[in-house]
Design an enzyme around this catalytic site. Sequence first.
Site, short mmCIF file in Angstrom:
data_model
loop_
_atom_site.label_atom_id
_atom_site.label_comp_id
_atom_site.label_asym_id
_atom_site.label_seq_id
_atom_site.Cartn_x
_atom_site.Cartn_y
_atom_site.Cartn_z
N ASP A 432 0.87 -1.17 0.00
CA ASP A 432 0.00 0.00 0.00
C ASP A 432 0.92 1.23 0.00
O ASP A 432 2.15 1.14 0.12
CB ASP A 432 -0.96 -0.02 1.20
CG ASP A 432 -2.19 0.86 0.93
OD1 ASP A 432 -2.16 1.68 -0.01
OD2 ASP A 432 -3.20 0.71 1.65
C1 NOJ Z 1 -4.10 3.81 0.11
C2 NOJ Z 1 -5.27 2.89 0.30
O1 NOJ Z 1 -5.13 2.23 1.54
C3 NOJ Z 1 -5.40 1.86 -0.79
O2 NOJ Z 1 -6.62 1.19 -0.63
C4 NOJ Z 1 -5.32 2.48 -2.14
O3 NOJ Z 1 -5.47 1.50 -3.13
C5 NOJ Z 1 -3.97 3.17 -2.25
N1 NOJ Z 1 -3.88 4.22 -1.24
C6 NOJ Z 1 -3.74 3.77 -3.63
O4 NOJ Z 1 -4.49 4.89 -3.81
#
Ligand code: NOJ
Length: 910
Positions: A432
Amino acid sequence: MNLFIFFCIFVQFSIIQVRTDECELTSNDADVQLTTKTFLQSRQFCSETRFPSRNTRQIIISGRLVDYTARCKRGISQADIEIIHGQSGFHPICRELHHPNSRGFYNLSTVIVTPFTGQLYIRVTSPGYETVLKRVPISLSSQRKRKTIFLQLKLAMVRSEAQMEQQQDQQTQRMNSIVDTLMSQMTIEEKIGQLNLVTVGFDVTGPIVSENVDENIRQGRIGGVFNTFTPKGVRPLQELAMNHTRLKIPLIFGYDVIHGHRTIFPISLGMSTTWDMAVIETSARIAAQEATADGLNWVFSPMVDIARDARWGRISEGAGEDPWLGSQIAAAMVRGYQGSDLSSSNTVIACLKHFALYGGAEAGRDYNTVDMSRITMYNYFLPPYHAAVEAGAGSVMTSFNEIDSIPASGNRWLLQDLLRDQWKFNGFVVTDYTAINEMIEHGVGNLQEVSARALNAGVDMDMVGEGFLTTLLKSVQEGKVTEQTINQACRRILEAKYKLGLFDDPYRYCDDSRPGTDIFTNENRLAARDFARRSFVLLKTDRKTLPLARSNSTIALIGPLADDRRNLLGSWSAAGNWNQSVSVREGIINLVGNKNQVLFAKGSNLIEDTYMLQQLNAHGGEIVIDTQSAQQMIDEAVGIASKSDVVVAVVGESQGMTGEAASRVDIGLPECQKRLLQALFNTGKPVVIVLMNGRPMTLTWEHEHAAAILETWFAGTEAGNAIAEVLFGLYNPAGKLTTTFPRHVGQIPLYYNHKQTGRPFNATQFTDKYKSRYLDIPNDPLYPFGHGFSYTTFEFGTISGDKSELRGDSDRLTVRVPISNRGAYGGEEVVQLYISDPAASVTRAVRELKNFKKIYLRAQQTDEVTFVVTTNDLKFYNTNLDYVWEEGDFIIHIGPDSVNTQSIRVKWLK
Ligand code: NOJ
């Protein structure tokens, strides 16, 4: 009323075409033999054939091609359908070629001359499937009666194992050879570059953004990009990679396509309350179609985190609290996104997230620590991830939290032992957003150490943080990671690019003509409307106020969300444009505006709490505080309510109040809205609450006073139209909760599949001390898991099982229950089956969902629902984490929700 019933029948008719619970294989007609040679010989003859204009009949054949092996849930889009005319008495055969649409639907038309003495066949050829040749029956009477003859044919095809295996082997060989050749030419820096994922462009979805992207692409220091889309946005970046890098390795383009891309569907929690896998899969299919038309080939979805805590804002992004249902939904989403062929230009790689246990954040505070026993993980939290892996998800995103005191992005047990060794995952793992860097804050090392740890644990791609890019080379030199580990990660990224077909055509997803034809189409909007109405849950009904009269009444439409478009898309509305969405006011006017008087007043602000308001508006919340005083707004609302027959109060959360980084400790309606509701209740008019929100809320007081409560979540682009259709009875609500609604926030975590404890509380003896309970309120929820009313009433007859004692794995228990629609409306019911295992080697949940069937019954219709229970439904992870069933007694419960069930008890021996 008649119109309503007619509408329901019509809807059901169209459901049957799409949903194929009864799935029959289409067998070839044995007596038909048509060879390719015959086709070729006849081609010339046929091209010269002209039909006379008189005595002709048009034949329209429509239907769907479905994959029998996927229980007919998956449409087959890559196929040739030929309609073949065989003329009797002489050999020529004429054929016309067609293709199904992206979801497998086809619509063929041809002409015959009457009286028709020949034969009409349909032949379907599709890579990986057995060819089907079917005679089309055309009766003489229909030829006589009609100029146009309509036929419906659903074709269920079976996979050709041999063809599939051969194709797969060839593909794997070709992939290996391309990747091997490439990797033999790559420097270690270029390999590390492939592991770097950067964000550019339109959206900011984390605390920092990437810099020097163009230059880094040229230098081969980037493997993928996210947060940009449209062929125009993507093409220049791909051109940089293709024209200005040494090895011309294409980039992949990802994005948070969560519940639709441009056409926005209900938030994921809302999609889950449809309890309809065909709908859920189709929503992902449409999203993939739109996303690929918009330059993308990778979506950060499905989010399959089980959540039991409504304070956690991201509960809105998942499928609720149940691992079994969550698993069905996870698999349906993966199927929808990825289709059967990743290299098609309308499929994307899915990214299952957040691996793992992200929904277990302590106190429901986002990004907080998770602490959980292995056995709880295996039984209640891991199944949906596993199901998505089994469905073939091409990528996995790590979560921000720790597991067993090791952050997920550096957790080798999680990413290697469980994911790859036990589950056989063979795609790639991405972190993430800056999750590797955040391991420094977690307290497990500096950037070089945590980056090495993440790579060694099994991470292949680093999202935004650039820890891999800036430290891995040094770590190789210092012997902290091996070049072999880097090779392996690089290979996985290249393999994904190969599977997407990017080595054959890097611009495959940059077709400028597609946005105009594939995005935000009428068809997609209709689908959005249909999914939205299916997602609504009728939480309370007095059984007289809804559905509303469609004419001759005065409706007071009140509330801060009643005339709002901004909030309808919910969080992660991706490329959705809220200006294109339909407000409730617009939806109602569209539907009944000319027959009813619709009066409107805002009534209150969404929130007035300045602490929260400031935070929401700092991130694009755009909550505008009305210039009128709170009292003036309420007075205006009460004024129109008093003049009306019924009040529709559209209240809830703003879209920013749920989602990422949007945890709340008070999950009730904001105070200013409650004051408005109180004033409306005081008028004595029936008040229908239409709720918009992204989490279970505490609604005990609202429940006591409202005539009806319709939960609509954040329903997406078509929210207003869908809500109007349900309020006025054009669609009978059938959604069921997938999360428990507590009475009070202090009950959280509250979920239906809880453990019994040694001192269970019995509500009939509520003065008992020394029981597991609260003194101030009961233990049970306001609305349990599985709850949801209908405009009609379903009566469950007595359930029966065909056996009371069973033995071994091959035995089957058949459980039956008659269900009658006792009301005046046709409608759908979700018949739910739960199992309890009252004595086992480890404690089990009080009951666990193991199956359901969604059925439609006309008014006054009775039908029987049958479930087959196998030992698979009895299995659980024991204390050694073996997946087993143990002999003994089991209780099977069936009902319309997780509480109001009937049960039978059986003994199942080894
Ligand atoms: C953080 C989020 O937790 C995740 O779900 C998302 O896909 C990513 N950012 C990318 O934007």
